[in-house]
Scaffold this motif. Structure first.
Motif, short mmCIF file in Angstrom:
data_model
loop_
_atom_site.label_atom_id
_atom_site.label_comp_id
_atom_site.label_asym_id
_atom_site.label_seq_id
_atom_site.Cartn_x
_atom_site.Cartn_y
_atom_site.Cartn_z
N GLU A 133 12.00 9.81 -3.27
CA GLU A 133 11.83 9.00 -4.48
C GLU A 133 10.44 9.20 -5.08
OE1 GLU A 133 12.10 6.35 -7.61
OE2 GLU A 133 13.70 7.27 -6.42
N ARG A 134 9.42 9.25 -4.22
CA ARG A 134 8.04 9.42 -4.72
C ARG A 134 7.82 10.82 -5.29
NH1 ARG A 134 9.01 5.12 -3.68
NH2 ARG A 134 7.71 3.44 -2.86
N LEU A 147 0.83 -1.21 0.00
CA LEU A 147 0.00 0.00 0.00
C LEU A 147 0.86 1.26 0.00
CD1 LEU A 147 -2.90 1.13 0.13
CD2 LEU A 147 -2.74 1.01 2.62
N PHE A 148 1.98 1.22 0.73
CA PHE A 148 2.85 2.39 0.82
C PHE A 148 4.00 2.35 -0.20
CE2 PHE A 148 0.76 3.00 4.85
CZ PHE A 148 0.81 4.36 5.03
N GLY A 149 4.14 1.25 -0.92
CA GLY A 149 5.21 1.15 -1.90
C GLY A 149 6.58 0.95 -1.28
N PRO A 162 9.96 -0.75 -0.70
CA PRO A 162 10.76 -1.71 -1.48
C PRO A 162 10.85 -3.07 -0.78
CG PRO A 162 11.85 0.42 -1.41
CD PRO A 162 10.69 0.49 -0.45
N VAL A 163 10.81 -4.13 -1.55
CA VAL A 163 10.81 -5.49 -1.00
C VAL A 163 12.00 -5.73 -0.08
CG1 VAL A 163 10.96 -7.94 -1.59
CG2 VAL A 163 9.51 -6.43 -2.94
N GLU A 164 13.18 -5.23 -0.48
CA GLU A 164 14.38 -5.50 0.31
C GLU A 164 14.37 -4.80 1.67
OE1 GLU A 164 15.24 -2.05 -2.53
OE2 GLU A 164 14.24 -4.02 -2.60
N GLN A 165 13.51 -3.80 1.86
CA GLN A 165 13.46 -3.08 3.14
C GLN A 165 12.38 -3.62 4.08
OE1 GLN A 165 13.01 1.06 1.97
NE2 GLN A 165 15.20 1.39 2.19
N ARG A 166 11.54 -4.53 3.62
CA ARG A 166 10.41 -4.97 4.43
C ARG A 166 10.80 -5.72 5.70
NH1 ARG A 166 5.82 -6.08 -0.30
NH2 ARG A 166 6.15 -4.03 -1.26
N PRO A 167 11.82 -6.59 5.67
CA PRO A 167 12.23 -7.23 6.93
C PRO A 167 12.65 -6.21 7.99
CG PRO A 167 13.15 -8.40 5.06
CD PRO A 167 12.56 -7.13 4.52
N GLY A 209 4.23 6.98 -7.93
CA GLY A 209 3.74 5.66 -8.31
C GLY A 209 2.30 5.47 -7.87
N ASP A 210 1.84 4.23 -7.89
CA ASP A 210 0.48 3.90 -7.47
C ASP A 210 0.51 3.43 -6.02
OD1 ASP A 210 -2.23 3.39 -7.45
OD2 ASP A 210 -2.03 1.39 -8.35
N ASP A 211 0.87 4.34 -5.12
CA ASP A 211 0.99 4.00 -3.71
C ASP A 211 0.46 5.15 -2.88
OD1 ASP A 211 3.47 5.78 -2.80
OD2 ASP A 211 3.93 4.92 -4.77
N LEU A 212 0.32 4.92 -1.58
CA LEU A 212 -0.32 5.91 -0.72
C LEU A 212 0.51 7.17 -0.54
CD1 LEU A 212 -2.53 5.07 2.26
CD2 LEU A 212 -0.93 6.95 2.50
N ILE A 213 1.82 7.04 -0.46
CA ILE A 213 2.67 8.23 -0.31
C ILE A 213 2.55 9.12 -1.55
CG2 ILE A 213 5.05 9.04 -0.17
CD1 ILE A 213 5.67 6.74 1.67
N SER A 214 2.58 8.51 -2.73
CA SER A 214 2.42 9.29 -3.96
C SER A 214 1.06 9.96 -4.01
CB SER A 214 2.59 8.37 -5.18
OG SER A 214 3.89 7.82 -5.23
#
Length: 396
Positions: free
Chosen positions: A196-197, A151-153, A155-160, A202-207
């Motif tokens: 970055e946004r 939902l917030f966009g 990045p996959v590598e930062q999720r952990p 992009g298609d995310d909540l921050i954008s």
């Protein structure tokens, strides 16, 4: 009202029930004086009607001078604009209006296919690895993390790292240095995301927030970082707790598990009953009376602190008949798991949709799911702001 000052009950004897003595406190005096872990004396509100009345009353502020639930009573510095949890009107009203545009029922319903995909992928992996499994680490934690991160966009590598940060900051008595370091890590990550946004929407909540009509110029970098950080951590931790704890409860009540397995259409009422029965805000929200207020016939003076105990309120017989019975066929109640009034959870529709998909799919995919250890061996999150289970070994 009783004049006796009681120590607020906090220790559970059954992991799925409120602490013994809490019902007696509520039945004797739904608004009463109590002592808290900080050593302070304050008002404890436990009746359903009384808690609702206090939660919706604008004369109660969330900006408290003492932290009643911590041993030292120290109130840490709270974030500013964008953090709905720690704001009063008019800032809270204005900021909630800005954020609520992105949490409409329609937008949340549109997330269903993606949530279903995330749930399916994690259950596929759990099935591939075979039993036994820890349902918390393999499912309850990563699923809501993935949902809110999408939902917030994030990045996959930062999720952990977001999962680690949530663990560091959500304890009742967190190590100040660890919590501060986690907060700084989160702020740095979100600052980079915001930049970055701004450069590449992009298609995310921050954008979406960056593109919101903002004539007063409220939505600056700090607003976005604060709002995103608050929502990311809160949404991740609360939903993970409900998935883990709800699964443990269902598996410990095999009659209810069988009901849902045999009739998936019960999932909506099952989720509402879980939310009531397992109200995870286990210690209650803190407020400060800014004026004299009468609640339940009791006068609370300006400057006095109160705790609105939603868990106690959700077991009030005035709310439901036989509240100590977990019944997934029960008609949905006006429970307070998401709060009430101005501070009612802005993401409650997302949480409901997520929980409905999670439990319908889990029971359908694993109809023989059962606990791999006795419930007495499970470790519960007694020390955390939101109650849950640390690990949930299961087999099938």
């Amino acid at each position: 009202m009783s004049e006796t000052v009681i120590a607020v009950p906090r220790t559970r004897t059954c992991p799925f029930s409120p602490p013994p003595g809490l019902a007696e406190v509520r039945d004797r005096a739904p608004v009463t004086r109590a002592t808290f872990p900080s050593g302070d004396e304050a008002w404890l509100i436990t009746g359903h009607a009384e808690v609702r009345a206090a939660m919706r009353d604008p004369r109660f502020s969330v900006k408290v001078p003492r932290a009643l639930h911590t041993k030292d009573g120290v109130v840490t510095a709270k974030p500013g604009r964008g953090s709905l949890l720690w704001q009063d009107a008019p800032d809270h009203t204005a900021d909630r209006k800005l954020l609520a545009k992105e949490f409409t029922v329609r937008r949340m319903q549109a997330l269903r296919p993606n949530i279903q995909r995330i749930v399916d992928e994690h259950l596929d992996e759990m099935e591939r690895l075979g039993p036994p499994a820890d349902l918390v680490s393999s499912f309850a934690v990563p699923v809501p993390s993935m949902v809110i991160s999408d939902l917030f966009g994030v990045p996959v590598e930062q999720r952990p790292e977001f999962q680690e940060i949530a663990e560091a900051v959500m304890g009742v008595n967190p190590d100040p240095e660890v919590a501060q370091a986690a907060g700084m890590r989160l702020g740095g990550m979100l600052f980079q995301m915001v930049q970055e946004r701004r450069a590449n929407p992009g298609d995310d909540l921050i954008s979406a927030l960056i593109g919101t009509d903002d004539p007063e110029g409220v939505i600056d970098d700090m607003f976005l970082i604060t709002a995103a950080g608050t929502l990311l951590i809160a949404a991740h931790d609360t939903t993970a707790c409900m998935i883990g704890l709800g699964s443990a409860l269902l598996l410990n009540r095999q009659d209810q598990f069988s009901l849902l397995r045999n009739d998936p259409s019960l999932v909506s009422t099952a989720v509402e009953e879980m939310l009531r029965f397992l109200t995870i805000g286990q210690y209650g929200g803190e407020r400060l009376a800014t004026e004299d207020v009468e609640i339940g016939g009791v006068l609370i003076r300006a400057g006095e602190q109160v705790v609105v105990h939603a868990l106690a309120a959700d077991f009030d017989p005035a709310l439901v008949v036989d509240p100590d019975t977990f019944d997934i066929t029960r008609r949905p109640s006006a429970h307070l798991a998401f709060g009430f009034g101005p501070h009612q959870c802005i993401g409650q529709q997302l949480a409901r949709i997520e929980l409905q998909i999670v439990f319908e799919t889990l029971v359908r995919r694993f109809p023989e799911l059962r606990l791999a250890v006795p419930v007495e061996e499970l470790s519960f999150r007694d020390e955390m702001v939101f109650y849950g289970v640390h690990k949930l070994p299961v087999t099938w």
